[in-house]
Design a protein around this motif. Structure first.
Motif, PDB file in Angstrom:
ATOM      1  N   GLY A  92       0.772  -1.237   0.000  1.00  0.00           N
ATOM      2  CA  GLY A  92       0.000   0.000   0.000  1.00  0.00           C
ATOM      3  C   GLY A  92       0.803   1.288   0.000  1.00  0.00           C
ATOM      4  N   ASP A  93       2.058   1.229  -0.370  1.00  0.00           N
ATOM      5  CA  ASP A  93       2.913   2.421  -0.392  1.00  0.00           C
ATOM      6  C   ASP A  93       3.871   2.264  -1.570  1.00  0.00           C
ATOM      7  N   SER A  94       3.501   2.837  -2.702  1.00  0.00           N
ATOM      8  CA  SER A  94       4.272   2.620  -3.924  1.00  0.00           C
ATOM      9  C   SER A  94       5.680   3.213  -3.849  1.00  0.00           C
ATOM     10  N   GLY A  95       5.830   4.352  -3.199  1.00  0.00           N
ATOM     11  CA  GLY A  95       7.162   4.938  -3.072  1.00  0.00           C
ATOM     12  C   GLY A  95       8.083   4.056  -2.247  1.00  0.00           C
ATOM     13  N   GLU A 138      13.255   4.617 -12.368  1.00  0.00           N
ATOM     14  CA  GLU A 138      12.267   5.357 -13.162  1.00  0.00           C
ATOM     15  C   GLU A 138      10.894   5.338 -12.488  1.00  0.00           C
ATOM     16  N   LEU A 139      10.488   4.169 -12.010  1.00  0.00           N
ATOM     17  CA  LEU A 139       9.191   4.061 -11.329  1.00  0.00           C
ATOM     18  C   LEU A 139       9.166   4.876 -10.039  1.00  0.00           C
ATOM     19  N   ALA A 140      10.268   4.878  -9.295  1.00  0.00           N
ATOM     20  CA  ALA A 140      10.329   5.644  -8.048  1.00  0.00           C
ATOM     21  C   ALA A 140      10.093   7.127  -8.314  1.00  0.00           C
ATOM     22  N   ARG A 141      10.710   7.629  -9.355  1.00  0.00           N
ATOM     23  CA  ARG A 141      10.513   9.041  -9.710  1.00  0.00           C
ATOM     24  C   ARG A 141       9.046   9.305 -10.050  1.00  0.00           C
ATOM     25  N   LYS A 142       8.422   8.394 -10.766  1.00  0.00           N
ATOM     26  CA  LYS A 142       7.004   8.555 -11.115  1.00  0.00           C
ATOM     27  C   LYS A 142       6.113   8.522  -9.876  1.00  0.00           C
ATOM     28  N   HIS A 143       6.554   7.814  -8.834  1.00  0.00           N
ATOM     29  CA  HIS A 143       5.775   7.718  -7.604  1.00  0.00           C
ATOM     30  C   HIS A 143       6.167   8.778  -6.583  1.00  0.00           C
ATOM     31  N   GLY A 144       6.975   9.753  -6.995  1.00  0.00           N
ATOM     32  CA  GLY A 144       7.279  10.896  -6.149  1.00  0.00           C
ATOM     33  C   GLY A 144       8.409  10.724  -5.152  1.00  0.00           C
TER      34      GLY A 144
END
Length: 148
Positions: A28-31, A55-61
């Motif tokens: 429940g916590d994408s970052g 890349e995904l981490a950047r998209k998730h803030g």
């Protein structure tokens, strides 16, 4: 260099992807999920997974500062919450099982920040990213290369 297979059975890939998705959803916590996957991938030297999860981490803030200093998260105390630090410690303990077991204090630290269900999902996520790392590193899949 020895030629390596680039083949991964599609059913294995689908099963691994389903496990990844279930673990991330349950956490429940994408970052945080991305931080965990990046840290395991750093430890396992998996360029393919690092490329993807950064890349995904950047998209998730996730902040650039957190990404820049993730390899030294223990010294960068102010950048990571206690919850993130507990998850990263657990990630390292599960990824590098040098003593054969996850130390009790590391597990208990994580258990203080995650209820049973989220802790189970966190451990599942750590386990599956380690599996992905091993699949990609053993086949020497480059960043951006085909997963299967």
């Amino acid at each position: 260099m020895t030629t390596r297979t680039q083949v991964l059975d599609p059913e294995v890939g689908k099963a691994m992807s389903a496990l990844s998705a279930a673990a991330k959803k349950g956490l429940g916590d994408s970052g945080l999920a991305e931080l965990v996957q990046i840290r395991a991938s750093q430890l396992n030297h998996c360029a393919f997974c690092l490329d993807m999860h950064l890349e995904l981490a950047r998209k998730h803030g996730v902040s650039e500062k957190q990404l820049d200093l993730l390899n030294a998260w223990e010294e960068a105390e102010d950048l990571y919450s206690e919850r993130e630090r507990a998850a990263l410690a657990l990630t390292e303990a599960v990824t590098v099982l040098t003593e054969g077991f996850v130390p009790d204090d590391v597990y208990e630290r994580a258990a203080r920040h995650f209820d049973d269900a989220r802790l189970a999902h966190l451990i599942g996520l750590i386990t599956v990213i380690n599996g992905w790392n091993r699949l990609m590193v053993s086949r020497r899949i480059p960043p951006g290369g085909p997963a299967w």
